[in-house]
Design an enzyme around this catalytic site. Sequence first.
Site, PDB file in Angstrom:
ATOM      1  N   GLY A   8       0.847  -1.206   0.000  1.00 31.70           N
ATOM      2  CA  GLY A   8       0.000   0.000   0.000  1.00 31.70           C
ATOM      3  C   GLY A   8       0.870   1.240   0.000  1.00 31.70           C
ATOM      4  O   GLY A   8       0.535   2.252   0.609  1.00 31.70           O
ATOM      5  N   THR A  10       1.501   3.473  -2.155  1.00 34.46           N
ATOM      6  CA  THR A  10       1.054   4.726  -2.779  1.00 34.46           C
ATOM      7  C   THR A  10      -0.083   5.378  -1.982  1.00 34.46           C
ATOM      8  O   THR A  10      -0.634   6.386  -2.404  1.00 34.46           O
ATOM      9  CB  THR A  10       0.606   4.494  -4.243  1.00 34.46           C
ATOM     10  OG1 THR A  10      -0.299   3.396  -4.258  1.00 34.46           O
ATOM     11  CG2 THR A  10       1.768   4.187  -5.154  1.00 34.46           C
ATOM     12  N   ASP A  12      -2.074   7.159   1.427  1.00 29.00           N
ATOM     13  CA  ASP A  12      -1.876   8.392   2.175  1.00 29.00           C
ATOM     14  C   ASP A  12      -0.917   8.228   3.364  1.00 29.00           C
ATOM     15  O   ASP A  12      -0.027   9.050   3.596  1.00 29.00           O
ATOM     16  CB  ASP A  12      -3.279   8.806   2.664  1.00 29.00           C
ATOM     17  CG  ASP A  12      -3.268  10.143   3.321  1.00 29.00           C
ATOM     18  OD1 ASP A  12      -2.846  11.097   2.646  1.00 29.00           O
ATOM     19  OD2 ASP A  12      -3.670  10.228   4.499  1.00 29.00           O
ATOM     20  N   ARG A  39      -1.053  -1.632  -6.062  1.00 23.35           N
ATOM     21  CA  ARG A  39      -1.733  -2.193  -7.233  1.00 23.35           C
ATOM     22  C   ARG A  39      -1.415  -1.443  -8.505  1.00 23.35           C
ATOM     23  O   ARG A  39      -1.674  -1.923  -9.591  1.00 23.35           O
ATOM     24  CB  ARG A  39      -3.233  -2.037  -7.058  1.00 23.35           C
ATOM     25  CG  ARG A  39      -3.800  -2.761  -5.931  1.00 23.35           C
ATOM     26  CD  ARG A  39      -5.236  -2.349  -5.946  1.00 23.35           C
ATOM     27  NE  ARG A  39      -5.644  -2.026  -4.623  1.00 23.35           N
ATOM     28  CZ  ARG A  39      -6.727  -2.523  -4.066  1.00 23.35           C
ATOM     29  NH1 ARG A  39      -7.500  -3.332  -4.737  1.00 23.35           N
ATOM     30  NH2 ARG A  39      -7.054  -2.209  -2.849  1.00 23.35           N
ATOM     31  N   ASP A  85      -4.912 -19.707  -7.156  1.00 29.17           N
ATOM     32  CA  ASP A  85      -5.040 -18.569  -8.066  1.00 29.17           C
ATOM     33  C   ASP A  85      -3.670 -18.222  -8.671  1.00 29.17           C
ATOM     34  O   ASP A  85      -2.698 -18.030  -7.948  1.00 29.17           O
ATOM     35  CB  ASP A  85      -5.569 -17.377  -7.238  1.00 29.17           C
ATOM     36  CG  ASP A  85      -5.878 -16.170  -8.098  1.00 29.17           C
ATOM     37  OD1 ASP A  85      -5.275 -16.038  -9.170  1.00 29.17           O
ATOM     38  OD2 ASP A  85      -6.726 -15.365  -7.674  1.00 29.17           O
ATOM     39  N   HIS A 239      -6.237   5.545  19.533  1.00 31.13           N
ATOM     40  CA  HIS A 239      -5.413   6.532  20.245  1.00 31.13           C
ATOM     41  C   HIS A 239      -5.989   6.957  21.611  1.00 31.13           C
ATOM     42  O   HIS A 239      -5.258   7.044  22.587  1.00 31.13           O
ATOM     43  CB  HIS A 239      -5.237   7.780  19.383  1.00 31.13           C
ATOM     44  CG  HIS A 239      -4.831   7.496  17.971  1.00 31.13           C
ATOM     45  ND1 HIS A 239      -3.973   6.481  17.630  1.00 31.13           N
ATOM     46  CD2 HIS A 239      -5.175   8.100  16.795  1.00 31.13           C
ATOM     47  CE1 HIS A 239      -3.795   6.471  16.312  1.00 31.13           C
ATOM     48  NE2 HIS A 239      -4.515   7.438  15.785  1.00 31.13           N
ATOM     49  N   LYS A 330     -12.881  16.463  14.634  1.00 25.32           N
ATOM     50  CA  LYS A 330     -12.319  17.052  13.413  1.00 25.32           C
ATOM     51  C   LYS A 330     -12.843  18.467  13.256  1.00 25.32           C
ATOM     52  O   LYS A 330     -13.954  18.775  13.709  1.00 25.32           O
ATOM     53  CB  LYS A 330     -12.789  16.254  12.195  1.00 25.32           C
ATOM     54  CG  LYS A 330     -12.326  14.811  12.175  1.00 25.32           C
ATOM     55  CD  LYS A 330     -10.969  14.707  11.572  1.00 25.32           C
ATOM     56  CE  LYS A 330     -10.516  13.287  11.399  1.00 25.32           C
ATOM     57  NZ  LYS A 330      -9.074  13.161  11.314  1.00 25.32           N
TER      58      LYS A 330
HETATM   59  O1  LIG Z   1      -4.893   7.750  13.094  1.00 20.88           O
HETATM   60  C1  LIG Z   1      -5.308   8.869  12.866  1.00 20.88           C
HETATM   61  O2  LIG Z   1      -4.677   9.914  13.438  1.00 20.88           O
HETATM   62  C2  LIG Z   1      -4.768  11.211  12.863  1.00 20.88           C
HETATM   63  C3  LIG Z   1      -4.295  12.194  13.932  1.00 20.88           C
HETATM   64  O3  LIG Z   1      -2.941  11.943  14.161  1.00 20.88           O
HETATM   65  P1  LIG Z   1      -1.990  13.112  14.676  1.00 20.88           P
HETATM   66  O4  LIG Z   1      -0.687  12.452  14.900  1.00 20.88           O
HETATM   67  O5  LIG Z   1      -1.964  14.168  13.607  1.00 20.88           O
HETATM   68  O6  LIG Z   1      -2.627  13.638  15.913  1.00 20.88           O
HETATM   69  C4  LIG Z   1      -6.175  11.530  12.414  1.00 20.88           C
HETATM   70  O7  LIG Z   1      -6.178  12.743  11.684  1.00 20.88           O
HETATM   71  C5  LIG Z   1      -6.690  10.429  11.517  1.00 20.88           C
HETATM   72  O8  LIG Z   1      -8.048  10.686  11.181  1.00 20.88           O
HETATM   73  C6  LIG Z   1      -6.588   9.084  12.208  1.00 20.88           C
HETATM   74  O9  LIG Z   1      -6.916   8.063  11.286  1.00 20.88           O
END
Ligand SMILES: O=C1O[C@H](COP(=O)(O)O)[C@@H](O)[C@H](O)[C@H]1O
Length: 462
Positions: A8, A10, A12, A39, A85, A239, A330
Site C-alpha cells: 500500500g 502509494t 496516504d 496495485r 489462483d 489513540h 475534526k
Molecule cells: O490515526 C489517525 O490519526 C490522525 C491524527 O494523528 P496526529 O498524529 O496528527 O494527531 C487523524 O487525523 C486520523 O483521522 C486518524 O486516522
Amino acid sequence: MDYIWIFGVTGDLSRRKLLPALAKLLQDGRELVIVGISRKQVRQSVFRAYVEKTCESVCEVSLNGLLDRLFYVQMDFDHLEEPEDPAVISAEKSLADIKAELEEIYGAPSRSLFILATMPEHFGRLARTIRGSDIAEEGTAAILIEKPFGYDLASAVEYNERISRYFDESAIFRIDHYLGKAMLRNLFSLRFSNAIFDAVWCKDYIEEVNLYALETLGIEGRGGYYDKAGALRDMVQSHMLQMAALVAMDAPEDLGTEAVRRSKIQSLRQMKLNLEESQFGQYTGSESENGFLDEEGVAPDSGTETFASLMLEIDAPRWQGVPFKLVTGKKLSEKKTVIEIKMKAAKLADQMDGVVTPNSIEINVQPEEGVRIRFNVLAPSSEAEIVERELDYCQSCLIGEKSPEAYEKLLIDALKGDLTLFASWGEIEAAWELVDPAVAYVRAHPERLLRYEAGRDVLGRV
Ligand SMILES: O=C1O[C@H](COP(=O)(O)O)[C@@H](O)[C@H](O)[C@H]1O
C-alpha cells in the site's frame, strides 16, 4: 542491512508518515532497503518521481537517500485469495525474485519488516502471500499492521485469526502511532520514576482526568473510509483508549513488554463508557469550509460523528468515582493533544486567603511537548494571600531536543524487535468491546448528534 516491505505504498499513510520516517532513518545512517508494493501499474522511475513529488512537502530531510534505496513491485491485492489462483503464484514469485535480486546487491537482510498500510480486508491474504513467498525468515521477520484493526470486534477477531495463521503474536506489531509520540512514552516514565506523581496517582488525590485529541483538519479526502468509521472507530478505539490506559493502568510488575501489556489490558477491561452522559457531534459547513455532509464519499444523510466527548468510568479501586473525559473531533478551532489531571483540593485550602485553585498536571503531547504543573504559593510580599503559579517544562521549546517523529521511533523499535510500544491483541479486543456499543448507540440516537460549525470552538459546550 534491514529490508522494509510496504504494502500500500502509494496510499496516504505511506506518503505522509512512513516514507518521511524512513528518509530520516536513512539520513541518520541506518542501512535499509525499501520495497514499495501497490496495485498501480507504474515503472520504477515513475514511482520514484511520484514519491519525490508527494513526499517533498511533508519530509524534513533530503529524499535522495530514500530514492536510492526504494524499489517498486506491482501487486493486485484483490486477487490473492485462493492458493491455486495464478495471481498468488506470480505475486509470490515476483516477491521472492525481487528479494533474490536485492540480496545480490545488498546482501541478506538482518531483519525484515512487512508493513501492511492497506485496508484491513487485505491483511489475511497479504500475510499468507508473505509467508508463502518465503521472503519472511523465521525469527527475523515482523509484520506491522496499521490501524484500523478491523471495523468492529467481529471483523478484528477475524483479521487477527487470519494473520495469526502465518505469524506468531511475537512477530505481530500492531501500530498505534500515538504510542510512539514522545510525551506518551514520557507519561510512563513520568508516572513510574517520580514518587511525587506515583504517590498521588489515585482517587484520593485526583478529582478528574480529561484527555483531548483535537484536530483542525477535516477528513482530508478520506470520506469513504471516515463515513464508515467516525470519530469513535477512527480515534477512540485506538489513540484515545491507549492514552486512557496509559493514565489509568496500575504499575506493571516489571518493565517488560508482557507485564506492561497485562497492566494495560486489565485497565481497558475495567473501563465503562457512560453514553447517556457523553456528547457527539458532526461539523457543518461555514463560508470557507465544507460541512461533513458536503465531503466526497460521505452519504448526504450520514449520521456519522466527527466529534465525541465521552464520559468514562473505571471500575478499579484506584479510580472509584473519578470521571475520565475523552474528547476528540475534526475541524475544531485548534490542533492539540493534551492530558489534563485535575487534583482534589488540599485539606486546609478553604481556610487560606485568596483563591486557592486545586493543583493540576498537564501533559502536553502536541504540538507543544512538555509538562505543566499548577500549584499555589504565598504571594510575594504578602502576609497570607495565596496565588497560583506554574512550573513549565516545555520539552519542544528546548533547542536541540526535538523528539523524533512517532513513526521513526516505532520503526526503530520494530527493527529491534521491541513490542512494548505496539498494541497487543488483548488491548485491541478490549477497545473494540468498548467502542462497538458506542457506535451502535450513536447510530440508534441520531437526535444526540449536535451540529457544530467547522472551525468553531465547541469545547465550551461539552
Ligand atoms: O490515526 C489517525 O490519526 C490522525 C491524527 O494523528 P496526529 O498524529 O496528527 O494527531 C487523524 O487525523 C486520523 O483521522 C486518524 O486516522
